[in-house]
Design a protein around this motif. Structure first.
Motif, PDB file in Angstrom:
ATOM      1  N   ALA A 306       0.829  -1.206   0.000  1.00  0.00           N
ATOM      2  CA  ALA A 306       0.000   0.000   0.000  1.00  0.00           C
ATOM      3  C   ALA A 306       0.868   1.262   0.000  1.00  0.00           C
ATOM      4  N   LEU A 307       1.960   1.226   0.733  1.00  0.00           N
ATOM      5  CA  LEU A 307       2.807   2.407   0.877  1.00  0.00           C
ATOM      6  C   LEU A 307       3.639   2.696  -0.365  1.00  0.00           C
ATOM      7  N   ARG A 308       4.112   1.646  -1.012  1.00  0.00           N
ATOM      8  CA  ARG A 308       5.023   1.803  -2.152  1.00  0.00           C
ATOM      9  C   ARG A 308       4.422   2.686  -3.246  1.00  0.00           C
ATOM     10  N   PRO A 309       3.240   2.360  -3.785  1.00  0.00           N
ATOM     11  CA  PRO A 309       2.674   3.205  -4.843  1.00  0.00           C
ATOM     12  C   PRO A 309       2.229   4.569  -4.342  1.00  0.00           C
ATOM     13  N   LEU A 310       1.786   4.648  -3.081  1.00  0.00           N
ATOM     14  CA  LEU A 310       1.324   5.922  -2.553  1.00  0.00           C
ATOM     15  C   LEU A 310       2.476   6.909  -2.423  1.00  0.00           C
ATOM     16  N   ILE A 311       3.616   6.436  -1.934  1.00  0.00           N
ATOM     17  CA  ILE A 311       4.788   7.311  -1.830  1.00  0.00           C
ATOM     18  C   ILE A 311       5.205   7.806  -3.208  1.00  0.00           C
ATOM     19  N   GLY A 485      16.325  15.345  -0.394  1.00  0.00           N
ATOM     20  CA  GLY A 485      16.933  14.318  -1.232  1.00  0.00           C
ATOM     21  C   GLY A 485      16.062  13.891  -2.394  1.00  0.00           C
ATOM     22  N   GLU A 486      16.627  12.990  -3.192  1.00  0.00           N
ATOM     23  CA  GLU A 486      15.912  12.355  -4.300  1.00  0.00           C
ATOM     24  C   GLU A 486      15.675  10.896  -3.935  1.00  0.00           C
ATOM     25  N   LEU A 487      14.440  10.467  -4.007  1.00  0.00           N
ATOM     26  CA  LEU A 487      14.100   9.116  -3.569  1.00  0.00           C
ATOM     27  C   LEU A 487      14.013   8.167  -4.755  1.00  0.00           C
ATOM     28  N   THR A 488      14.608   7.009  -4.585  1.00  0.00           N
ATOM     29  CA  THR A 488      14.469   5.914  -5.538  1.00  0.00           C
ATOM     30  C   THR A 488      13.847   4.736  -4.817  1.00  0.00           C
ATOM     31  N   ILE A 489      12.724   4.261  -5.333  1.00  0.00           N
ATOM     32  CA  ILE A 489      12.087   3.079  -4.752  1.00  0.00           C
ATOM     33  C   ILE A 489      12.710   1.850  -5.392  1.00  0.00           C
ATOM     34  N   LEU A 490      13.259   0.984  -4.574  1.00  0.00           N
ATOM     35  CA  LEU A 490      13.975  -0.191  -5.048  1.00  0.00           C
ATOM     36  C   LEU A 490      13.046  -1.391  -5.126  1.00  0.00           C
ATOM     37  N   GLY A 491      13.425  -2.364  -5.915  1.00  0.00           N
ATOM     38  CA  GLY A 491      12.617  -3.566  -6.075  1.00  0.00           C
ATOM     39  C   GLY A 491      12.672  -4.430  -4.836  1.00  0.00           C
ATOM     40  N   PRO A 492      11.818  -5.437  -4.766  1.00  0.00           N
ATOM     41  CA  PRO A 492      10.804  -5.819  -5.776  1.00  0.00           C
ATOM     42  C   PRO A 492       9.578  -4.915  -5.734  1.00  0.00           C
ATOM     43  N   ASP A 493       8.722  -5.060  -6.716  1.00  0.00           N
ATOM     44  CA  ASP A 493       7.533  -4.224  -6.824  1.00  0.00           C
ATOM     45  C   ASP A 493       6.391  -4.686  -5.940  1.00  0.00           C
ATOM     46  N   VAL A 497       8.319  -6.009   2.073  1.00  0.00           N
ATOM     47  CA  VAL A 497       9.467  -5.154   2.354  1.00  0.00           C
ATOM     48  C   VAL A 497       9.477  -3.976   1.386  1.00  0.00           C
ATOM     49  N   LEU A 498       9.579  -2.767   1.936  1.00  0.00           N
ATOM     50  CA  LEU A 498       9.708  -1.554   1.144  1.00  0.00           C
ATOM     51  C   LEU A 498      11.128  -1.041   1.313  1.00  0.00           C
ATOM     52  N   SER A 499      11.878  -1.002   0.228  1.00  0.00           N
ATOM     53  CA  SER A 499      13.246  -0.501   0.250  1.00  0.00           C
ATOM     54  C   SER A 499      13.344   0.731  -0.634  1.00  0.00           C
ATOM     55  N   VAL A 507      16.984   2.795   3.017  1.00  0.00           N
ATOM     56  CA  VAL A 507      15.938   2.607   4.021  1.00  0.00           C
ATOM     57  C   VAL A 507      15.226   1.299   3.710  1.00  0.00           C
ATOM     58  N   VAL A 508      15.212   0.412   4.688  1.00  0.00           N
ATOM     59  CA  VAL A 508      14.526  -0.871   4.536  1.00  0.00           C
ATOM     60  C   VAL A 508      13.443  -0.949   5.602  1.00  0.00           C
ATOM     61  N   ALA A 509      12.198  -0.965   5.155  1.00  0.00           N
ATOM     62  CA  ALA A 509      11.055  -1.070   6.061  1.00  0.00           C
ATOM     63  C   ALA A 509      10.396  -2.428   5.854  1.00  0.00           C
TER      64      ALA A 509
END
Length: 547
Positions: A306-311, A485-493, A497-499, A507-509
């Motif tokens: 839920a957080l990955r696409p919202l961010i 900063g500039e944020l890059t969302i890392l895989g997997p999609d 785990v949200l990295s 940042v690893v959540a």
């Protein structure tokens, strides 16, 4: 933190709810001298600014959001002199001051509304509010079907000066909060002057209450849809006539010109419960406001998917208008996230938990809250903290019903317990009366016993405490430039785990239950909880690492 003029792009701003922060005179209500006495705590915490919820003269029908005089201080909280001293002390400590502005409605004790009622039908003062004749025989039925956010109808009938039943007035919130008519030039001129009054006293900006609600389509008062909750824009559906109207943006362009005349570092912050992010971003276009709370993020479940696409969508929407995203997890209107995240995802309440309701898992809630906060503070943009969250304060979920004061409780016919549970006074000392909130032990709402163990004197300097976690996070956020900063969302999609990567900070959540290993070469900087063997991140834990 960016340039001094654009400090707001990456600022961390701390919300103070005045009646619950610190009581200096022992009457059980927090006040401005009490706030001033605790500003050192906020400077030591590492925030950039303080937002004060309303302190204006008010009958307190809605905890001060029913304003009777926009240019003074309620004696409950002190005097204008006390306000000036608070601002001066904040400046000494390098803190900016933002005040609440409540432009959608006034108190029914405001001099304008009193004059409107006393003047009778057709009196010019009635044009500054929304008065309508009733429908049906004798005008006995409300003019329209709009509902109050607090429950019940949004229309109340007055008694005219001659004693007869009279016209009806609109109040989207409590019956004692009549809505202004923002089509009237006197209303617009009045608020321009109010802005200047407080800017002249040195405030750095305004948080604008119900920013999406000032303009109404009064030719659609027969509309009978709901009026509470976020306004989700759907181009294929009929939009509510009282929220997110196009011409509300004209007001904020005018206000922006007022603020800009005082310099480029004064700000406007929108409390606009509007979704999706692309719609919310319209409030922070270059000639309007500077920040808008991302409530969709606040309400999102603690789930990576839920957080990955919202961010990603939030950052893109802000970038599209050259504005930062403004993150938030708790405030005075929602269940504190240390408790909210302790419920199963599909049962998490937004407001109001009573003693006979299902209770949160306190340990799980705090663990997730710490992890969620560490994720939020690593994201580019601005962030808001609500008083006491740096202590890990939970919601008072067993507050006795007979002490509740939120009008939601009464207007919902005692079915929605409202927001008192997140407004309970803050503890300062574990061994003092009212845990240091008040020198006499008086407290306008009772504090739960758990607050004693969470007071700052029990946490300051204690490795692993929530207070020290916040202090470390704010220091590292500043040192590593995460807010800009500039944020890059890392895989997997997909997955638990949200990295993300923000500059040289990984940042690893982990929102799941199974531990995951940090990548090779990642050096841990800060963790919301203990890191497992071999550099593993346990479930419900967030780690910042240098890469």
């Amino acid at each position: 933190m960016g340039t001094n003029d654009e400090w707001w792009r990456s600022a961390v701003i701390y919300q103070v709810y005045p009646r619950s922060f610190a009581d200096s005179d022992g009457d059980g209500f927090g006040d401005l001298p009490g706030i001033a006495s605790r500003l050192d705590h906020l400077a030591d915490l590492g925030v950039d600014a303080v937002w004060l919820s309303p302190f204006y003269p008010s009958p307190q029908a809605d905890a001060g959001y029913d304003v009777a005089d926009y240019r003074s201080v309620d004696p409950l909280f002190g005097t204008l002199g006390d306000f000036d001293k608070l601002v001066a002390r904040a400046k000494e400590l390098g803190l900016r001051i933002i005040v609440d502005l409540v432009p959608n409605h006034s108190s029914d004790e405001h001099e304008w509304f009193r004059a409107a009622v006393a003047g009778g039908p057709g009196h010019p003062m009635r044009e500054r509010y929304v008065f309508q004749d009733g429908r049906g025989p004798g005008g006995d039925e409300p003019p329209g079907g709009w509902a109050s956010v607090f429950g019940g109808p949004a229309w109340t009938r007055i008694t005219e000066p001659d004693g007869r039943p009279g016209q009806w007035y609109l109040h989207l919130f409590d019956v004692r909060q009549p809505d202004f008519n923002w089509d009237h030039p006197a209303v617009r001129a009045e608020f321009d002057d109010i802005l200047r009054f407080w800017l002249d006293r040195g405030v750095d900006g305004f948080r604008v209450d119900v920013a999406h609600g000032l303009v109404k389509q009064l030719d659609r008062i027969d509309w009978a849809g709901g009026s509470s909750g976020p306004v989700v824009f759907d181009p294929h559906a009929e939009a509510p006539p009282m929220w997110d109207q196009e011409t509300v943006h004209d007001i904020y362009r005018e206000w922006r010109s007022v603020l800009d005349s005082y310099g480029p570092d004064r700000i406007l912050v929108a409390e606009a419960w509007v979704e999706p992010p692309e719609r919310l971003a319209r409030y922070v276009r270059p000639d309007e406001m500077h920040q808008a709370f991302n409530f969709e993020y606040l309400l999102a479940p603690w789930e990576a998917d839920a957080l990955r696409p919202l961010i990603a969508r939030s950052l893109a929407a802000g970038a599209g208008v050259g504005a930062p995203t403004t993150w938030v997890l708790s405030n005075h209107d929602v269940v504190r996230h240390a408790s909210r995240l302790g419920f199963p995802t599909d049962e998490a309440p937004r407001t109001g938990v009573g003693a006979d309701d299902p209770q949160p898992d306190a340990e799980l809630g705090l663990r997730r809250a710490r992890a969620a906060t560490l994720l939020m503070l690593a994201l580019p943009g601005a962030a808001y903290l609500y008083q006491g969250e740096e202590l890990g304060l939970p919601e008072h979920t067993t507050l006795p019903d007979d002490v509740r004061q939120d009008p939601t409780w009464r207007r919902s016919s005692f079915t929605s317990r409202g927001r008192d549970g997140c407004r309970v006074p803050v503890p300062w000392r574990s061994d003092a009366p009212a845990y240091g909130f008040s020198p006499t032990g008086a407290s306008w709402l009772p504090q739960p016993p758990a607050y004693g163990e969470l007071a700052p004197d029990r946490q300051r300097g204690v490795d692993g405490s929530t207070l020290e976690l916040y202090r470390a996070a704010l220091r590292l956020r500043r040192e590593r430039g995460l807010g800009l900063g500039e944020l890059t969302i890392l895989g997997p999609d997909a997955g638990a785990v949200l990295s993300v990567r923000n500059g040289s900070t990984l940042v690893v959540a982990n929102t799941g239950t199974e531990p995951v290993r940090l990548p090779d070469g990642a050096w841990p900087l800060l963790s919301s909880g203990p890191i497992g063997p071999g550099g593993t991140v346990p479930g419900d834990t967030t780690v910042w690492a240098s890469v």
